[in-house]
Write a protein that holds these residues in place. Structure first.
Motif, PDB file in Angstrom:
ATOM      1  N   ALA A  45       0.815  -1.219   0.000  1.00 36.47           N
ATOM      2  CA  ALA A  45       0.000   0.000   0.000  1.00 36.47           C
ATOM      3  C   ALA A  45       0.850   1.270   0.000  1.00 36.47           C
ATOM      4  CB  ALA A  45      -0.921   0.008   1.223  1.00 36.47           C
ATOM      5  N   LEU A  46       2.016   1.252   0.659  1.00 34.49           N
ATOM      6  CA  LEU A  46       2.809   2.476   0.762  1.00 34.49           C
ATOM      7  C   LEU A  46       3.308   2.956  -0.607  1.00 34.49           C
ATOM      8  CD1 LEU A  46       3.984   4.631   2.616  1.00 34.49           C
ATOM      9  CD2 LEU A  46       5.994   3.158   2.929  1.00 34.49           C
ATOM     10  N   PRO A  47       3.970   2.110  -1.404  1.00 36.50           N
ATOM     11  CA  PRO A  47       4.388   2.607  -2.726  1.00 36.50           C
ATOM     12  C   PRO A  47       3.204   2.970  -3.618  1.00 36.50           C
ATOM     13  CG  PRO A  47       4.832   0.252  -2.515  1.00 36.50           C
ATOM     14  CD  PRO A  47       4.467   0.747  -1.157  1.00 36.50           C
ATOM     15  N   GLN A  52       0.124   7.449  -6.250  1.00 37.98           N
ATOM     16  CA  GLN A  52      -1.090   8.256  -6.408  1.00 37.98           C
ATOM     17  C   GLN A  52      -0.824   9.726  -6.115  1.00 37.98           C
ATOM     18  OE1 GLN A  52      -4.600   6.967  -4.357  1.00 37.98           O
ATOM     19  NE2 GLN A  52      -5.020   5.359  -5.846  1.00 37.98           N
ATOM     20  N   LEU A  53       0.090   9.975  -5.174  1.00 38.61           N
ATOM     21  CA  LEU A  53       0.384  11.358  -4.807  1.00 38.61           C
ATOM     22  C   LEU A  53       1.363  12.006  -5.777  1.00 38.61           C
ATOM     23  CD1 LEU A  53       0.752  10.910  -0.938  1.00 38.61           C
ATOM     24  CD2 LEU A  53      -1.186  11.919  -2.159  1.00 38.61           C
ATOM     25  N   GLY A  61      11.401   6.444  -4.737  1.00 47.50           N
ATOM     26  CA  GLY A  61      12.703   6.017  -4.237  1.00 47.50           C
ATOM     27  C   GLY A  61      13.078   6.701  -2.940  1.00 47.50           C
ATOM     28  N   THR A  62      12.720   7.989  -2.825  1.00 51.22           N
ATOM     29  CA  THR A  62      13.023   8.728  -1.598  1.00 51.22           C
ATOM     30  C   THR A  62      12.251   8.170  -0.404  1.00 51.22           C
ATOM     31  OG1 THR A  62      13.415  10.732  -2.893  1.00 51.22           O
ATOM     32  CG2 THR A  62      13.023  11.012  -0.536  1.00 51.22           C
ATOM     33  N   VAL A  63      10.979   7.853  -0.615  1.00 47.98           N
ATOM     34  CA  VAL A  63      10.165   7.292   0.472  1.00 47.98           C
ATOM     35  C   VAL A  63      10.731   5.955   0.925  1.00 47.98           C
ATOM     36  CG1 VAL A  63       7.893   6.318   1.034  1.00 47.98           C
ATOM     37  CG2 VAL A  63       8.059   8.506  -0.172  1.00 47.98           C
ATOM     38  N   VAL A 119       3.859  11.560   4.452  1.00 55.08           N
ATOM     39  CA  VAL A 119       4.345  10.225   4.099  1.00 55.08           C
ATOM     40  C   VAL A 119       5.847  10.124   4.349  1.00 55.08           C
ATOM     41  CG1 VAL A 119       4.645   8.583   2.209  1.00 55.08           C
ATOM     42  CG2 VAL A 119       2.501   9.825   2.458  1.00 55.08           C
ATOM     43  N   TYR A 120       6.584  11.176   3.996  1.00 52.86           N
ATOM     44  CA  TYR A 120       8.023  11.196   4.279  1.00 52.86           C
ATOM     45  C   TYR A 120       8.286  11.007   5.772  1.00 52.86           C
ATOM     46  CZ  TYR A 120       9.129  13.062  -0.398  1.00 52.86           C
ATOM     47  OH  TYR A 120       9.286  13.234  -1.751  1.00 52.86           O
TER      48      TYR A 120
END
Length: 441
Positions: A45-47, A52-53, A61-63, A119-120
């Motif tokens: 779900a996170l990626p 979506q954002l 990649g940063t997340v 999210v970050y």
């Protein structure tokens, strides 16, 4: 109060019966599976939320980097904290922290107030929490079970982790896709499904924290002194691991294998699927699934049949890696998914067997007061080496064909095996005989 029945020596004839008769293991098994399954929801779900954002792959990649970087940086500190206090207490706190973070993320997604900045921040904090949960989770089992039950317990728990990795993404994908297909029109496409995925993972942490509270541990012996700083404790663990010649040799060996083989596979396997398999992404999915199923089978065998052993532990590791090297060298020349699956399935089985055996050996080898830090050192090796190896493999593919990279990786693995055989005591590392139970427990 510690229940004496939880720490009785296991009958050698039927370790499975003794394992499931142990109340501590039943609580750890139930809570662990809930938590592992919930983790898979967030991993998918996170990626998807990030995509979506933002459609920028650099953002994704940063997340992912923010989720993994603090884990690699602070995992040695986490091991020292575990040794100073309690693996059970540290693991419970990390579970509650994850539940709070994921619950917050679920609420923001459901209400439409989520942002990339949030999210970050949440990804960074989740990564920090796992820096403490990983060493705590790996060191709690020897404090909850008698030594004779460690390998079957590790085998079943690792097999469940592999099973959750197969079932979790599929279930989460159905949940998110179902919401995206119009089952919920009150939110952005798939947004409600994402909220449910994060919420279910948060709930899994709450429930597994409760099951963990039911576990009764052995009394601690020689915990980390309060007068010793965290950095001093980490340095002490590094010195201890270095002085143990067999442990040092095994850690350096696996670091070399991870660098020269594990990294290239992360990059080369997707490239091979794209350029040489007619099924493309579906072929890659099949290869990864087959390898995962093989690992699941190997881990289950190690748990259900702990006495099935080949030679010494070190001899088994070297033998299996020799087989792996011989498979890697021609692997780049396959042009059908079934060919890759036929090669990866037995490798997964053998790798699962070795993973359980080595992990159980380390848990018995390391003194209880050093366990959290020693296991964090072992994990740090792989977390630190993997991204460097992947970057090197990506650079190598600019000048090498994918088939040549697989051949080179197999040749490097064979060279590592030969060096380990000739220059180190790895081949003499024996399976440890479980010690007799302590008096009074």
């Amino acid at each position: 109060m510690t229940a004496a029945s939880d720490f009785k020596a296991a009958p050698a004839a039927d370790p499975r019966r003794a394992l499931f008769a142990n109340a501590n293991f039943r609580w750890l098994l139930g809570g662990g599976f809930l938590s592992m399954l919930g983790d898979q929801f967030t991993l998918l779900a996170l990626p998807w939320l990030v995509l979506q954002l933002s459609s920028d792959p650099l953002v994704l990649g940063t997340v992912l980097a923010l989720a993994s970087l603090p884990r690699a940086v602070f995992i040695l500190v986490g091991g020292a904290i575990v040794d100073r206090y309690s693996s059970q207490a540290v693991l419970q706190l990390s579970k509650w922290a994850n539940a709070l973070l994921l619950g917050t993320l679920a609420a923001m997604v459901a209400s439409g107030t989520v942002s990339l900045q949030a999210v970050y921040a949440i990804s960074l904090l989740i990564g920090l929490a796992t820096a403490f949960s990983y060493p705590a989770g790996s060191s709690i089992l020897p404090q909850a079970l008698p030594p004779a039950l460690l390998q079957p317990a590790n085998g079943l728990l690792m097999a469940l982790r592999q099973l959750s990795a197969l079932l979790g993404p599929f279930t989460a994908g159905l949940l998110i896709a179902g919401q995206a297909s119009g089952l919920d029109t009150s939110a952005a496409p798939g947004r409600s499904g994402l909220a449910w995925a994060f919420a279910l993972d948060a709930l899994s942490f709450v429930l597994s924290s409760w099951t963990l509270s039911r576990v009764r541990l052995l009394p601690r012996t020689a915990p980390l002194a309060d007068a010793q700083s965290v950095l001093q404790a980490v340095a002490e663990a590094l010195r201890w691991c270095w002085r143990d010649v067999e442990l040092r040799s095994l850690c350096l060996y696996f670091a070399a294998v991870s660098f020269f083989v594990g990294g290239p596979l992360q990059v080369a396997l997707p490239v091979l699927a794209k350029t040489q398999l007619p099924e493309g992404a579906a072929g890659l999915g099949l290869l990864l699934t087959v390898h995962g199923v093989g690992s699941l089978i190997g881990m289950a065998i190690a748990g259900l049949r702990p006495n099935w052993r080949l030679s010494t532990l070190g001899g088994t590791v070297l033998l299996i890696d020799t087989v792996a090297a011989l498979v890697f060298m021609p692997f780049g020349h396959i042009h059908a998914s079934w060919q890759g699956a036929a090669l990866l399935l037995p490798l997964g089985v053998l790798g699962g067997l070795v993973q359980v055996a080595v992990f159980s050996w380390m848990q018995q080898r390391v003194p209880p007061a050093m366990l959290g830090r020693a296991m964090s050192v072992f994990m740090f090796i792989f977390m630190g080496v993997a991204p460097l190896a992947a970057a090197l493999a990506g650079a190598a593919l600019r000048v090498l064909a994918v088939a040549d990279l697989f051949t080179a990786a197999g040749a490097c693995l064979l060279l590592i095996v030969l060096l380990g055989l000739w220059l180190t005591p790895i081949r003499r590392i024996a399976y440890l005989v479980p010690a007799a139970p302590r008096a009074g427990v």
